[in-house]
Design a protein around this motif. Structure first.
Motif, short mmCIF file in Angstrom:
data_model
loop_
_atom_site.label_atom_id
_atom_site.label_comp_id
_atom_site.label_asym_id
_atom_site.label_seq_id
_atom_site.Cartn_x
_atom_site.Cartn_y
_atom_site.Cartn_z
N SER A 3 6.88 -5.88 1.38
CA SER A 3 6.38 -4.53 1.64
C SER A 3 4.89 -4.48 1.30
N GLY A 4 4.26 -3.41 1.69
CA GLY A 4 2.86 -3.21 1.33
C GLY A 4 2.70 -3.02 -0.18
N THR A 5 3.67 -2.37 -0.78
CA THR A 5 3.62 -2.17 -2.23
C THR A 5 3.65 -3.53 -2.94
N LEU A 23 0.40 -5.37 -2.73
CA LEU A 23 -0.57 -4.94 -3.74
C LEU A 23 -0.26 -5.57 -5.10
N THR A 74 -4.43 9.10 -2.29
CA THR A 74 -3.77 8.00 -1.58
C THR A 74 -2.28 8.13 -1.78
N PHE A 75 -1.54 7.26 -1.11
CA PHE A 75 -0.09 7.20 -1.32
C PHE A 75 0.16 6.62 -2.72
N ALA A 124 1.97 4.46 -3.93
CA ALA A 124 2.15 3.01 -4.11
C ALA A 124 0.88 2.32 -4.61
N THR A 125 -0.28 2.84 -4.23
CA THR A 125 -1.54 2.21 -4.63
C THR A 125 -1.64 2.11 -6.15
N VAL A 152 -9.00 2.08 -0.90
CA VAL A 152 -7.98 2.33 0.12
C VAL A 152 -8.68 2.81 1.38
N ASP A 174 -6.61 -2.01 -0.21
CA ASP A 174 -5.35 -1.45 0.29
C ASP A 174 -5.56 -1.11 1.76
N ALA A 202 -3.11 -0.81 3.98
CA ALA A 202 -1.81 -0.39 4.54
C ALA A 202 -1.97 0.51 5.76
N GLN A 203 -3.04 1.33 5.76
CA GLN A 203 -3.19 2.31 6.84
C GLN A 203 -4.24 1.89 7.87
N PHE A 216 5.39 -1.16 7.19
CA PHE A 216 6.32 -0.03 7.22
C PHE A 216 6.29 0.52 8.66
N LYS A 235 3.34 2.51 10.21
CA LYS A 235 1.95 2.05 10.11
C LYS A 235 1.44 1.59 11.49
N GLY A 255 8.04 -4.51 5.34
CA GLY A 255 7.32 -5.77 5.44
C GLY A 255 5.91 -5.57 4.94
N TYR A 305 -2.48 14.13 1.06
CA TYR A 305 -1.38 14.10 0.12
C TYR A 305 -1.39 15.39 -0.66
#
Ligand SMILES: *Cc1c(COP(=O)(O)O)cnc(C)c1O
Length: 373
Positions: free
Chosen positions: A64-66, A69, A90-91, A93-94, A136, A162, A164-165, A188, A191, A199, A316
């Motif tokens: 995963s992206g998490t 990191l 940010t999300f 998870a960061t 991020v 990060d 992820a996005q 995810f 994304k 993933g 967020y």
């Protein structure tokens, strides 16, 4: 006004799947017939294809992206007692990843024009314990990596991006996620490059970081029965890798399509720019198209959109420095707090139609001009 045939989702994942149905089905069937399901030839091929696409020496697929990191931070030697400077906008998870390696997230405020970490605020937040900066590329917009790298060089800090996005995004000709010591990506499903499950991936030019990450994703050793350190079970599976190999060659085209949707929003909404703060900064791959609705009208706008069958989202609603899980509460960080009260993300995706953007723009326009009158 002509109504769209059906509701407008925040993101339409289905049409992208329909378009590549045969290739996707063939890729999945190939894995099922191979009998190899985790870390096999598909993952290996995907890793080298991504590395080539990104222009980076090493790519390591994870769960995963998490996890990307967490493993990137650990592979860079960041852990207990260390501080990592990041953004609160940010999300979760960061910052969760920073805590999960035993380090402490230190939140610095964002630049209100970009929603990204304000590089000028990083220096003053550095202490003897600071080991890394974790920028991020929020919503798909590149952070000011020139300024962030300068600060990192001056204070000998590591950088984990990060990304992820922002898969496929770039900064001054370099792909995002390849500028710092390591980049963390998420696949995810929602994304820009999404799998059909979880993933993630770590990108790095540093062979030692790559080797460390490869060990950590598989129980801490080159051989899983000879753990050299405490690692994780964080592997990319073959089906996700096979699906991602079908999608990777399309990513530039999909990101361009997102930019076109954004351009359509600008064309339709530019007369409301002073009310909406359209996200015009470049370079952008528009994972989200996020505007601001100042005053207390955000909920009304959301409701008005919903009445028209249009989804929207708030990314967020709470900046992380105010969450009790990251106690003690830090701040105040005014720009992040104001952003979380004002932001609204409108539908965007590569398969969105011009009529849909027009309909959304008309709905927003009608509501805001009614308010002004
Ligand atoms: C999605 C996301 C992550 C986490 O990725 P997962 O694959 O869901 O674990 C991390 N950071 C940001 C900014 C994200 O948007």
């Amino acid at each position: 006004m002509k109504l769209p045939e059906k509701d407008i989702p925040l993101l339409d994942l289905q049409s992208g799947i329909e378009e590549y149905w045969d290739e996707l089905q063939a890729a999945i069937a190939r894995v099922l017939r191979s009998g190899r399901f985790i870390l096999g030839p598909e993952v290996e091929a995907f890793e080298s294809e991504v590395a080539e696409y990104l222009g980076v020496k090493h790519a390591i697929g994870v769960n995963s992206g998490t996890d990307a990191l967490v493993i990137a931070l650990r592979a860079l030697g960041i852990g207990h007692g260390d501080e990592v400077i990041t953004t609160p906008f940010t999300f979760v998870a960061t910052a969760e990843a920073i805590c999960n390696v035993g380090a402490t997230p230190v939140f610095v405020d964002i630049d209100p024009a970009t929603f990204n970490i304000d590089p000028a605020r990083i220096g003053p937040a550095i202490t003897k314990r600071t080991k890394a900066i974790l920028p991020v590329h929020l919503f798909g917009l590149a952070c000011d990596m020139t300024a962030i790298c300068e600060t990192a060089d001056r204070y000998k800090l590591k950088i984990v991006e990060d990304t992820a996005q922002a898969f496929g995004g770039s900064h001054q000709g370099r792909k995002l996620g390849t500028i710092g010591n390591a980049g963390a990506f998420s696949f995810f499903p929602s994304k820009n490059l999404g799998a059909f499950g979880d993933g993630g991936l770590i990108a790095t030019d540093d062979p030692r970081v790559a080797e460390e990450a490869r060990k950590l994703r598989s129980h801490g050793g080159k051989n899983k029965y000879l753990a050299e350190k405490i690692g994780y079970n964080s592997r990319l599976d073959e089906i996700q890798a096979a699906v991602l190999r079908v999608k990777l060659p399309q990513i530039d085209q999909w990101n361009r399509a997102r930019v076109q949707v954004a351009d359509e929003y600008f064309a339709q909404l530019s007369h409301l720019n002073s009310l909406l703060c359209l996200p015009q900064q470049k370079p952008h791959v528009y994972h989200q198209f996020t505007v601001r609705i100042p005053g207390d009208r955000r909920e009304e706008v959301r409701q008005e959109l919903l009445n028209g069958g249009i989804q929207s989202a708030i990314y967020y609603p709470v900046p992380l420095h105010l969450l009790s899980s990251f106690s003690p509460v830090q701040g105040p960080l005014d720009h992040s707090e104001l952003a979380s009260r004002e932001v609204l993300s409108l539908p965007i995706g590569p398969s969105m139609l011009q009529e849909q953007v027009e309909f959304i723009a008309k709905t927003v326009h009608r509501f805001l001009s009614m308010q002004q009158a």
